[in-house]
Design a protein around this motif. Sequence first.
Motif, PDB file in Angstrom:
ATOM      1  N   GLN A  67      -0.142 -14.540   2.613  1.00  0.00           N
ATOM      2  CA  GLN A  67       1.040 -13.727   2.394  1.00  0.00           C
ATOM      3  C   GLN A  67       1.018 -12.580   3.396  1.00  0.00           C
ATOM      4  OE1 GLN A  67       3.075 -14.897   0.145  1.00  0.00           O
ATOM      5  NE2 GLN A  67       4.703 -13.378   0.268  1.00  0.00           N
ATOM      6  N   GLY A  68       2.150 -12.330   4.045  1.00  0.00           N
ATOM      7  CA  GLY A  68       2.197 -11.288   5.067  1.00  0.00           C
ATOM      8  C   GLY A  68       3.465 -10.471   4.997  1.00  0.00           C
ATOM      9  N   SER A  69       3.645  -9.609   5.981  1.00  0.00           N
ATOM     10  CA  SER A  69       4.827  -8.749   6.047  1.00  0.00           C
ATOM     11  C   SER A  69       5.505  -8.920   7.398  1.00  0.00           C
ATOM     12  CB  SER A  69       4.444  -7.287   5.838  1.00  0.00           C
ATOM     13  OG  SER A  69       3.520  -6.858   6.832  1.00  0.00           O
ATOM     14  N   VAL A  70       6.823  -8.861   7.395  1.00  0.00           N
ATOM     15  CA  VAL A  70       7.614  -8.991   8.618  1.00  0.00           C
ATOM     16  C   VAL A  70       7.812  -7.583   9.195  1.00  0.00           C
ATOM     17  CG1 VAL A  70       9.772  -9.822   9.629  1.00  0.00           C
ATOM     18  CG2 VAL A  70       8.790 -10.983   7.630  1.00  0.00           C
ATOM     19  N   GLU A  71       7.374  -7.371  10.442  1.00  0.00           N
ATOM     20  CA  GLU A  71       7.436  -6.050  11.058  1.00  0.00           C
ATOM     21  C   GLU A  71       7.923  -6.161  12.494  1.00  0.00           C
ATOM     22  OE1 GLU A  71       3.555  -4.405  10.854  1.00  0.00           O
ATOM     23  OE2 GLU A  71       3.356  -4.667   8.680  1.00  0.00           O
ATOM     24  N   PHE A  72       8.487  -5.080  12.991  1.00  0.00           N
ATOM     25  CA  PHE A  72       8.834  -5.037  14.399  1.00  0.00           C
ATOM     26  C   PHE A  72       7.556  -4.889  15.223  1.00  0.00           C
ATOM     27  CE2 PHE A  72      13.007  -3.901  12.668  1.00  0.00           C
ATOM     28  CZ  PHE A  72      13.833  -4.690  13.463  1.00  0.00           C
ATOM     29  N   VAL A 120      10.286  -9.299  16.219  1.00  0.00           N
ATOM     30  CA  VAL A 120       9.507  -9.108  15.003  1.00  0.00           C
ATOM     31  C   VAL A 120       8.299 -10.028  15.014  1.00  0.00           C
ATOM     32  CG1 VAL A 120      11.465  -8.370  13.597  1.00  0.00           C
ATOM     33  CG2 VAL A 120      10.891 -10.796  13.719  1.00  0.00           C
ATOM     34  N   VAL A 121       7.276  -9.615  14.282  1.00  0.00           N
ATOM     35  CA  VAL A 121       6.073 -10.408  14.084  1.00  0.00           C
ATOM     36  C   VAL A 121       5.746 -10.390  12.595  1.00  0.00           C
ATOM     37  CG1 VAL A 121       5.123  -9.961  16.378  1.00  0.00           C
ATOM     38  CG2 VAL A 121       4.581  -8.409  14.490  1.00  0.00           C
ATOM     39  N   VAL A 122       4.862 -11.277  12.199  1.00  0.00           N
ATOM     40  CA  VAL A 122       4.373 -11.285  10.823  1.00  0.00           C
ATOM     41  C   VAL A 122       2.900 -10.904  10.855  1.00  0.00           C
ATOM     42  CG1 VAL A 122       3.937 -12.664   8.765  1.00  0.00           C
ATOM     43  CG2 VAL A 122       6.038 -13.011  10.076  1.00  0.00           C
ATOM     44  N   GLN A 123       2.550  -9.872  10.114  1.00  0.00           N
ATOM     45  CA  GLN A 123       1.165  -9.439   9.984  1.00  0.00           C
ATOM     46  C   GLN A 123       0.643  -9.955   8.650  1.00  0.00           C
ATOM     47  OE1 GLN A 123      -0.184  -8.006  12.472  1.00  0.00           O
ATOM     48  NE2 GLN A 123       1.125  -6.488  13.439  1.00  0.00           N
ATOM     49  N   ALA A 124      -0.523 -10.597   8.671  1.00  0.00           N
ATOM     50  CA  ALA A 124      -1.092 -11.145   7.442  1.00  0.00           C
ATOM     51  C   ALA A 124      -2.609 -11.081   7.531  1.00  0.00           C
ATOM     52  CB  ALA A 124      -0.617 -12.581   7.226  1.00  0.00           C
ATOM     53  N   VAL A 125      -3.272 -11.405   6.424  1.00  0.00           N
ATOM     54  CA  VAL A 125      -4.731 -11.498   6.414  1.00  0.00           C
ATOM     55  C   VAL A 125      -5.129 -12.812   5.747  1.00  0.00           C
ATOM     56  CG1 VAL A 125      -5.217  -9.031   6.423  1.00  0.00           C
ATOM     57  CG2 VAL A 125      -4.816 -10.176   4.259  1.00  0.00           C
ATOM     58  N   VAL A 126      -6.233 -13.384   6.227  1.00  0.00           N
ATOM     59  CA  VAL A 126      -6.779 -14.612   5.647  1.00  0.00           C
ATOM     60  C   VAL A 126      -8.250 -14.381   5.336  1.00  0.00           C
ATOM     61  CG1 VAL A 126      -5.147 -16.089   6.885  1.00  0.00           C
ATOM     62  CG2 VAL A 126      -7.369 -15.577   7.916  1.00  0.00           C
ATOM     63  N   GLN A 127      -8.802 -15.200   4.486  1.00  0.00           N
ATOM     64  CA  GLN A 127     -10.220 -15.104   4.187  1.00  0.00           C
ATOM     65  C   GLN A 127     -11.040 -15.501   5.416  1.00  0.00           C
ATOM     66  OE1 GLN A 127     -11.600 -13.867   1.327  1.00  0.00           O
ATOM     67  NE2 GLN A 127      -9.468 -13.358   0.823  1.00  0.00           N
ATOM     68  N   GLY A 128     -12.231 -14.923   5.492  1.00  0.00           N
ATOM     69  CA  GLY A 128     -13.075 -15.198   6.642  1.00  0.00           C
ATOM     70  C   GLY A 128     -13.386 -16.666   6.823  1.00  0.00           C
ATOM     71  N   SER A 129     -13.581 -17.385   5.710  1.00  0.00           N
ATOM     72  CA  SER A 129     -13.876 -18.820   5.801  1.00  0.00           C
ATOM     73  C   SER A 129     -12.689 -19.589   6.374  1.00  0.00           C
ATOM     74  CB  SER A 129     -14.240 -19.363   4.414  1.00  0.00           C
ATOM     75  OG  SER A 129     -13.200 -19.077   3.483  1.00  0.00           O
ATOM     76  N   ASP A 130     -11.475 -19.158   6.027  1.00  0.00           N
ATOM     77  CA  ASP A 130     -10.285 -19.816   6.577  1.00  0.00           C
ATOM     78  C   ASP A 130     -10.068 -19.433   8.035  1.00  0.00           C
ATOM     79  OD1 ASP A 130      -9.709 -21.103   4.217  1.00  0.00           O
ATOM     80  OD2 ASP A 130      -8.392 -19.511   3.481  1.00  0.00           O
ATOM     81  N   ALA A 161      -2.748  -4.504   9.715  1.00  0.00           N
ATOM     82  CA  ALA A 161      -1.929  -5.269   8.778  1.00  0.00           C
ATOM     83  C   ALA A 161      -2.608  -5.399   7.427  1.00  0.00           C
ATOM     84  CB  ALA A 161      -1.656  -6.655   9.356  1.00  0.00           C
ATOM     85  N   GLN A 162      -1.836  -5.190   6.373  1.00  0.00           N
ATOM     86  CA  GLN A 162      -2.269  -5.354   4.993  1.00  0.00           C
ATOM     87  C   GLN A 162      -3.482  -4.503   4.657  1.00  0.00           C
ATOM     88  OE1 GLN A 162      -0.455  -7.448   2.959  1.00  0.00           O
ATOM     89  NE2 GLN A 162       0.881  -7.557   4.710  1.00  0.00           N
TER      90      GLN A 162
END
Length: 490
Positions: A69-74, A331-341, A383-384
């Motif tokens: 899940q992320g956020s849409v940002e300029f 615009v870009v999408v900033q998100a985070v994922v788990q380290g394993s992913d 991000a996040q």
Amino acid sequence: MQRQKGESSRPRQLGIIVTAVALVGAGGWFAGSQMQSPADAAAARKPPKAGPVTVAVERRSLTASVVAQGSVEFDSPQSLALAGAVGTPDSGSTDPVAQRVTKAPVAGSEVKEGDVLMQLSGRPVLVLRGSVPMYRTLGPGTSGDDVKQLQRALTRLGFTSGAATGQYGQGVATAVSRWYKSKGFQAQEPSIADKQQLGTLEAAVTAAQQGLLSAQNPSGGTGSSGTKTSGTESSGTGTSSPDTSGTGTGTGTGSGSGTSGQAEKLQLKAAQQQLNAANTALSAFKTGYGTKIPAGEVVFLPDLPARLDKVSVKVGDTPTGPIGTVTSSKVVVQAVVQGSDAKLLHKGMTAEVETTDGKKVAGELVALGDDVPKTGSADGTTAQGASAGGSDDASAPVPVQISIPAGKLTKNAGGSAKVTIKVGSSAGKALTVPIAALHTAADGQATVKVQRDGTVVDVSVKAGLSAEGQVEVTPSGDALKAGDQVVIGQ
């Protein structure tokens, strides 16, 4: 008749008694059959003997994806500040003058190369494209990469200043004047103080020239007759030949001739030195004299057009720090994922972005981990809230950035979005088992336990792609097929 009636009632009474006894006996038997001892009750509650829990082997296609899940940002937020003052006071006063915003920038507006961003004390603040930030006044005599990018910007705007040599010359000054005029302003010309200083220096040169002429042609230094002819003195014989360089030779027997010659040479030398100094000062001043761009009147931005995301000044303010934040119009999408992913991801992967209103666009993974800009949001945080720094913790969140094609999702900026990144898929339909059915030995050999005809046997397999709780397995030969029951627990 009385006797016959009594005799007929006895068999009926006997039948009723027999029936009652039978009913009582049946009730006792039923009650006895329903009663259990504590031992019998405990034995009845024991679970059945445990057996293996199995599921069927399937043949299906697997697609592995990382979802976040992320956020849409300029994109590319950047703090905006002026490098210095705009213009210079057109007077000889050295008193500081407060510079106030007379036309503020507008948040949400788009600025293109050559546009007027705002006005300060009636002077423009203009925008040009360039990677070198404005850090000084640009004018005649300056040189460097900032001058070169100014020349290139002027050329793009149609105000050719010649080749981009990095030298601010008369051609650049003329182009700057034309550019300012096209925007309804006058470029910064020399101030009254500059003009006064120029006049003073030019007067000093003139005075030094007159002094040199006087030293070259001294008066009152000839013989007793008061005249000087071809170096012959009236008091004796000899010659004297002073030259413009302040050197000369002379011989004779006239009284005081040696002292007079030395004085003339010293005067001539001093006059020449004074002229040289005056010319040097004038030349140095003229080098920086002319049309200039004050440090505060141009802002160089690496990407244009740009969008004013936030504005921190209003009309009447005296800017002392950042005047706002500028971003790219993309615009870009900033998100985070788990380290394993994150270990499954790399730059260039295609990502599907879905916004809360159902819009779907294809994006591209352009930054991962430490490569994600630390200014992923306007307040300078990543991000996040995730740290972009590396971590040995496999579960630690890792930031990712997804680029979006220009013009897409602009209206969704500030909202959230789901990011799905496909990391692999099986080659067609493959045999799959639940991940819980796969066992790996110390030597790395993977096996599954298969129940056949009431017995459990080990089957060696090669594990492949895993997704959705399933893992692709490849057995040796026909040791495993779809429909076989694999053990996932007891």
